[in-house]
Design a protein around this motif. Structure first.
Motif: not given
Length: 298
Positions: A100, A104-105, A242-243
């Protein structure tokens, strides 16, 4: 004083990293016999079996310490040669990251080092609850992990909290959770798990139900596929906030328990090694996490 022969150390590291004596020989441009002789000589010198003769080959418990040392030597050697501008020197950083974070980041943290320093990366995708194991084994030099306790020989820094929401399509929620996420409903509705190590869904369900529930599961080892499958109505799942945000905003997804969430604290563990490149990577990862994750709890 006992010293480690660097040619023997290089052969050992190649076997562990490539998974066989034959592949190690190809990497080192020598014969498999030469690799075997070097590894046996190193084992004889240290009085320990260092390589498990399995398929794939790997480091024994004693060999794990040596594998870490071999990576440290290679990193310091690469940085020294790079500083001396001694030709085209590849600096490779092995890092463990959960899926994850990768989705994402995390990746933007690598771009500056790749562009400005010519660094290359060997990314190991591993669940945040288990990535510290790769540090202990010497397979990686840094890791995004959920473990706040430093692995021996490593330093640890808090990165922040990744928030997960329990979500499904409106139709799925209407069918399986008409009275909300009751224990009975949570025990009957299919949930997605990333792999058999993934406990997020069961933790959330246990918090909602007040007891353990054992729902049917679908295993889907892909962060992007995880979100897609949830949006298609295959099951309910825990997605990073965020996803999930865009699909929640446009109504494709709903929260199965509005106002409830799971926050997973993430930490950065890295070798305690005087490496400018590891220092730069640490600064970049901490900055990227600060921009995307919720702040660590005080």
């Amino acid at each position: 004083m006992m010293r480690i022969d660097l040619a023997q150390l290089s052969a050992f590291a190649a076997v562990v990293e490539e998974g066989s004596f034959e592949a190690a020989a190809r990497r080192l441009h020598v014969t498999p016999s030469a690799v075997s002789q070097r590894v046996k000589a190193l084992e004889s010198r240290l009085g320990r079996v260092l390589v498990s003769r399995t398929r794939p080959a790997g480091a024994t418990e004693a060999g794990q310490w040596l594998a870490r040392y071999a990576r440290q030597v290679r990193l310091l050697e690469s940085e020294a040669l790079s500083g001396l501008a001694s030709g085209d020197v590849e600096v490779r950083l092995a890092v463990a990251v959960n899926a994850d974070s990768l989705a994402t980041w995390f990746l933007p943290a690598l771009t500056g080092l790749a562009d400005e320093r010519g660094a290359r990366f060997e990314l190991h995708q591993e669940d945040q609850d288990h990535s510290a194991t790769l540090l202990r084994e010497g397979a990686v030099m840094a890791a995004v992990t959920a473990d706040a306790h430093a692995v021996q020989g490593c330093g640890v820094r808090p990165l922040g909290r990744m928030r997960y929401l329990g979500v499904s399509t409106p139709a799925f929620a209407g069918r399986w959770f008409p009275d909300g996420p009751t224990a009975a409903a949570l025990g009957a509705a299919t949930t997605l798990v990333f792999n058999r190590k993934d406990a997020l869904q069961s933790r959330f369900a246990r918090e909602l139900a007040g007891r353990r529930v054992d729902p049917p599961v679908t295993v889907l080892p892909s962060s992007v596929g995880f979100a897609d499958a949830t949006i298609l109505g295959l099951a309910w799942a825990m997605l990073p906030e965020s996803m999930a945000r865009a699909a929640l905003d446009d109504g494709r997804l709903v929260e199965i328990a509005p106002g409830r969430h799971l926050d997973v604290p993430l930490y950065w563990q890295r070798w305690k090694l005087a490496s400018p490149l590891l220092d730069e990577l640490t600064d970049a990862v901490v900055a990227a996490a600060a921009a995307q994750l919720r702040a660590p709890k005080p």
